[in-house]
Design an enzyme around this catalytic site. Structure first.
Site, PDB file in Angstrom:
ATOM      1  N   HIS A  18      43.183  31.558  31.960  1.00  0.00           N
ATOM      2  CA  HIS A  18      43.677  30.447  32.775  1.00  0.00           C
ATOM      3  C   HIS A  18      44.955  29.865  32.159  1.00  0.00           C
ATOM      4  O   HIS A  18      45.928  29.610  32.865  1.00  0.00           O
ATOM      5  CB  HIS A  18      42.645  29.312  32.842  1.00  0.00           C
ATOM      6  N   LYS A  42      27.052  23.503  42.865  1.00  0.00           N
ATOM      7  CA  LYS A  42      27.286  24.261  41.626  1.00  0.00           C
ATOM      8  C   LYS A  42      27.692  23.288  40.529  1.00  0.00           C
ATOM      9  O   LYS A  42      28.882  23.098  40.266  1.00  0.00           O
ATOM     10  CB  LYS A  42      28.393  25.303  41.835  1.00  0.00           C
ATOM     11  N   ARG A  91      42.484  39.350  38.543  1.00  0.00           N
ATOM     12  CA  ARG A  91      42.185  40.204  37.397  1.00  0.00           C
ATOM     13  C   ARG A  91      42.016  41.637  37.893  1.00  0.00           C
ATOM     14  O   ARG A  91      42.961  42.248  38.325  1.00  0.00           O
ATOM     15  CB  ARG A  91      40.922  39.703  36.679  1.00  0.00           C
ATOM     16  N   SER A 129      35.154  32.762  32.689  1.00  0.00           N
ATOM     17  CA  SER A 129      34.374  31.642  32.151  1.00  0.00           C
ATOM     18  C   SER A 129      32.924  32.071  31.967  1.00  0.00           C
ATOM     19  O   SER A 129      32.277  31.724  30.984  1.00  0.00           O
ATOM     20  CB  SER A 129      34.449  30.441  33.101  1.00  0.00           C
TER      21      SER A 129
HETATM   22  P1  ADP Z   1      36.521  30.127  40.649  1.00  0.00           P
HETATM   23  O1  ADP Z   1      35.136  29.762  40.236  1.00  0.00           O
HETATM   24  O2  ADP Z   1      37.072  29.309  41.755  1.00  0.00           O
HETATM   25  O3  ADP Z   1      36.769  31.602  40.842  1.00  0.00           O
HETATM   26  P2  ADP Z   1      37.621  30.168  37.973  1.00  0.00           P
HETATM   27  O4  ADP Z   1      37.645  28.938  37.159  1.00  0.00           O
HETATM   28  O5  ADP Z   1      36.694  31.249  37.560  1.00  0.00           O
HETATM   29  O6  ADP Z   1      37.407  29.670  39.445  1.00  0.00           O
HETATM   30  O7  ADP Z   1      39.088  30.769  38.046  1.00  0.00           O
HETATM   31  C1  ADP Z   1      40.156  30.097  38.658  1.00  0.00           C
HETATM   32  C2  ADP Z   1      41.231  31.091  39.035  1.00  0.00           C
HETATM   33  O8  ADP Z   1      41.708  31.719  37.850  1.00  0.00           O
HETATM   34  C3  ADP Z   1      40.758  32.218  39.938  1.00  0.00           C
HETATM   35  O9  ADP Z   1      41.800  32.558  40.817  1.00  0.00           O
HETATM   36  C4  ADP Z   1      40.485  33.353  38.984  1.00  0.00           C
HETATM   37  O10 ADP Z   1      40.636  34.614  39.599  1.00  0.00           O
HETATM   38  C5  ADP Z   1      41.568  33.117  37.963  1.00  0.00           C
HETATM   39  N1  ADP Z   1      41.223  33.655  36.652  1.00  0.00           N
HETATM   40  C6  ADP Z   1      40.050  33.538  36.006  1.00  0.00           C
HETATM   41  N2  ADP Z   1      40.084  34.167  34.802  1.00  0.00           N
HETATM   42  C7  ADP Z   1      41.344  34.694  34.712  1.00  0.00           C
HETATM   43  C8  ADP Z   1      42.010  35.495  33.715  1.00  0.00           C
HETATM   44  N3  ADP Z   1      41.391  35.911  32.617  1.00  0.00           N
HETATM   45  N4  ADP Z   1      43.293  35.837  33.947  1.00  0.00           N
HETATM   46  C9  ADP Z   1      43.913  35.454  35.082  1.00  0.00           C
HETATM   47  N5  ADP Z   1      43.335  34.730  36.070  1.00  0.00           N
HETATM   48  C10 ADP Z   1      42.069  34.353  35.882  1.00  0.00           C
END
Ligand code: ADP
Length: 164
Positions: A18, A42, A91, A129
């Site tokens: 992120h 959630k 990703r 995450s």
């Molecule tokens: P959500 O639960 O809405 O998918 P996340 O917090 O998991 O939210 O992720 C937010 C955004 O960041 C999403 O678009 C996700 O694809 C992207 N993302 C998550 N991990 C990575 C990463 N390692 N590299 C790039 N983008 C990421």
């Protein structure tokens, strides 16, 4: 024109994947708003305020990055603040279908709002995450996965949960 990118997600917790996306966005847009999604169905590991604080601490040196919390449709948030661009990170291929469906739904709801996708950096593409929480739960090293200041709160949170 002041170009604003809204980067929505759960960020439960923020990872280095992120951070990389936010850093790159901050170079391209005038302002980046990291939007923590609040969901009553959630609840997540950290509550939205805790997630916001961890993001703020991590990004304190980024002058054009703000963090906000919102419950509801992301497009409604953008409408409220008169922003036009949602950015999501991509990703592996598995992200694609989900992101495309969501972008299409958002387009249907609010045609003037655009979704843009940014590819994960190769060194972070495997970080999620959920994965990070699994590593933490099982005592693995979190170095290189989350910002340093997230490690202690994450370990502590899981310890408290186990104890309760
Ligand atoms: P959500 O639960 O809405 O998918 P996340 O917090 O998991 O939210 O992720 C937010 C955004 O960041 C999403 O678009 C996700 O694809 C992207 N993302 C998550 N991990 C990575 C990463 N390692 N590299 C790039 N983008 C990421």
């Amino acid at each position: 024109m002041n170009k604003v990118a809204v980067y929505p997600g759960s960020f439960d917790p923020i990872t280095l994947g992120h951070v990389d996306i936010i850093q790159r966005l901050s170079l391209v847009f005038d302002k980046v708003i990291v939007l923590v999604a609040k969901s009553s169905t959630k609840p997540g590991l950290f509550d939205p305020q805790e997630r916001k604080t961890l993001i703020q601490k991590t990004l304190k040196d980024f002058k054009n990055v703000e963090v906000d919390i919102f419950e509801g449709l992301t497009v409604n948030y953008l409408k409220q603040i008169k922003a036009q661009v949602i950015v999501r990170g991509l990703r592996a291929v598995v992200d694609f279908e989900y992101e495309m469906t969501m972008a299409s739904m958002n387009k249907k709801l609010q045609p003037e709002i655009e979704t843009m996708l940014m590819f994960a950096a190769p060194e972070y593409y495997y970080i999620s995450s959920r994965g990070v929480k699994e590593v933490a739960e099982n005592g693995g090293s979190l170095k290189g996965l989350v910002p340093e200041l997230v490690i202690e709160p994450l370990v502590q949170k899981l310890k408290n949960l186990k104890g309760s």
